[in-house]
Scaffold this active site. Structure first.
Site, short mmCIF file in Angstrom:
data_model
loop_
_atom_site.label_atom_id
_atom_site.label_comp_id
_atom_site.label_asym_id
_atom_site.label_seq_id
_atom_site.Cartn_x
_atom_site.Cartn_y
_atom_site.Cartn_z
N HIS A 354 0.83 -1.20 0.00
CA HIS A 354 0.00 0.00 0.00
C HIS A 354 0.87 1.25 0.00
CE1 HIS A 354 -3.02 2.92 1.66
NE2 HIS A 354 -3.74 2.30 0.78
N CYS A 355 1.95 1.23 0.74
CA CYS A 355 2.85 2.39 0.82
C CYS A 355 3.43 2.75 -0.54
CB CYS A 355 3.99 2.10 1.78
SG CYS A 355 3.50 1.59 3.44
#
Length: 364
Positions: A354-355
């Site tokens: 996600h980052c």
């Protein structure tokens, strides 16, 4: 009073495109070619996985653009997977944090459009700023011809988790912090979050400043699977540390909280992998961001939701990896295809799937 309103859409709404980034040759990994190569490969694998579901743009520094173009020309994917040249050295991979946060802007007359929120990224509280990533949001929006909306606070996309139905989750440690918003009260910050994200209720999780380079972002801790349903990363430490305390506090707060519509939360936990299965970093690379001072980010809730899919992290712990897949299948049912992606270097560098992503929603 503003003559328009803003609203951040939930991640599961349709996307126009997803932004990822190759690490720059002049960045933090300059003296560690093996780590640089592995991080590049994992971002590339992630881009190819997402392109099974929707279009992808990989931003690349000028010094690597030819290499990237040659690499992705050989990748076979059903959706467009393209590269975009970025001027400036020291490009990082965490586009969730330094890329714009996109939102819908609606005027009183009913006109709606897509805009980019610029949250004044400052290198995670001044820890790792470079001109390339600090200026990225402004330059990207100008080049892509999206309207840029200025904000009065400093934060990152990984600190902001919305359900698209009026509720925001955020850790206090990552934003009510003098390294980002000196002199601002929590209420002042909350007011700006409500204005820019279009939420009605902010649920504050304490977090812990200094636990990692992000000061404990929400997107590796608790995520919405859909309105009313939260997936929580369950700490798995042999000797409990502050990370276990953060998990316990989060569980306690969310168990008694309700969302903007008054609904109690269904909380589904996914236990993190066994830490004793992973070797410590070799001594010759200690000191690289995310290796010496920070615990690796091995959180299964740091997934990404492309159209019809779940890009789910795997870490090399067979039992916990398989359990995470089963839980994701139970949470998302037949609505989404689970696509597991192994990441080993990105967690050590301080982030995850996600980052490394930032979605551009479809225009209204």
């Amino acid at each position: 009073m503003s003559d328009f309103t803003l609203r951040r859409l939930a991640e599961w709404t349709p996307h126009r495109r997803v932004i990822l980034a190759w690490p720059g040759l002049e960045g933090i990994l300059k003296d560690y070619p093996d780590i640089l190569a592995k991080a590049t490969q994992e971002v590339s694998n992630l881009a190819a996985a997402i392109a099974q579901f929707e279009p992808v743009t990989v931003v690349v520094g000028a010094e690597r653009i030819e290499e990237a173009e040659a690499y992705f020309a050989e990748v076979d994917a059903p959706f467009d997977l393209k590269t975009q040249r970025v001027e400036g050295a020291e490009l990082d991979v965490w586009t969730r944090d330094f890329a714009p946060v996109f939102a819908i802007k609606e005027s009183p007359g009913g006109d709606r459009g897509l805009v980019g929120l610029d949250y004044n990224f400052n290198g995670w509280g001044g820890k790792y700023p470079t001109p390339t990533i600090v200026d990225f949001a402004k330059k990207f929006l100008k080049e892509a011809k999206y309207e840029r909306i200025e904000t009065s606070i400093v934060t990152e996309g990984g600190a902001l988790e919305v359900d698209g139905d009026g509720t925001l989750l955020v850790t206090e440690s990552s934003i009510v912090n003098d390294n980002r918003n000196p002199g601002k009260s929590r209420q002042e910050i909350e007011d700006e979050l409500i204005r820019t994200l279009g939420v009605e209720k902010v649920i504050w999780i304490p977090g812990r400043p200094g636990l990692d380079s992000t000061d404990c972002h929400i997107d590796a801790l608790a995520r919405f699977a859909r309105p009313g349903v939260i997936v929580l990363s369950k700490a798995n430490e042999v000797k409990p540390t502050d990370w276990t305390v953060v998990y316990e506090e989060t569980l306690e707060i969310l168990s008694s909280a309700t969302d903007a519509k008054g609904r109690p939360f269904e909380i589904i936990e996914i236990e993190e992998p066994d830490e004793d299965l992973f070797d410590p970093p070799p001594k010759d690379v200690q000191g690289v961001k995310g290796i010496e001072e920070d615990r690796a980010v091995r959180s299964y809730v740091n997934y990404f939701l492309p159209a019809g899919g779940v890009i789910l992290p795997q870490f090399g712990d067979p039992a916990h990896d398989a359990a995470a897949i089963r839980t994701a299948q139970r949470v998302f049912g037949d609505e989404r295809r689970i696509l597991p992606v192994l990441i080993e270097q990105l967690p050590i560098l301080g982030g995850g799937i996600h980052c490394a992503t930032q979605e551009i929603p479809l225009s209204p």
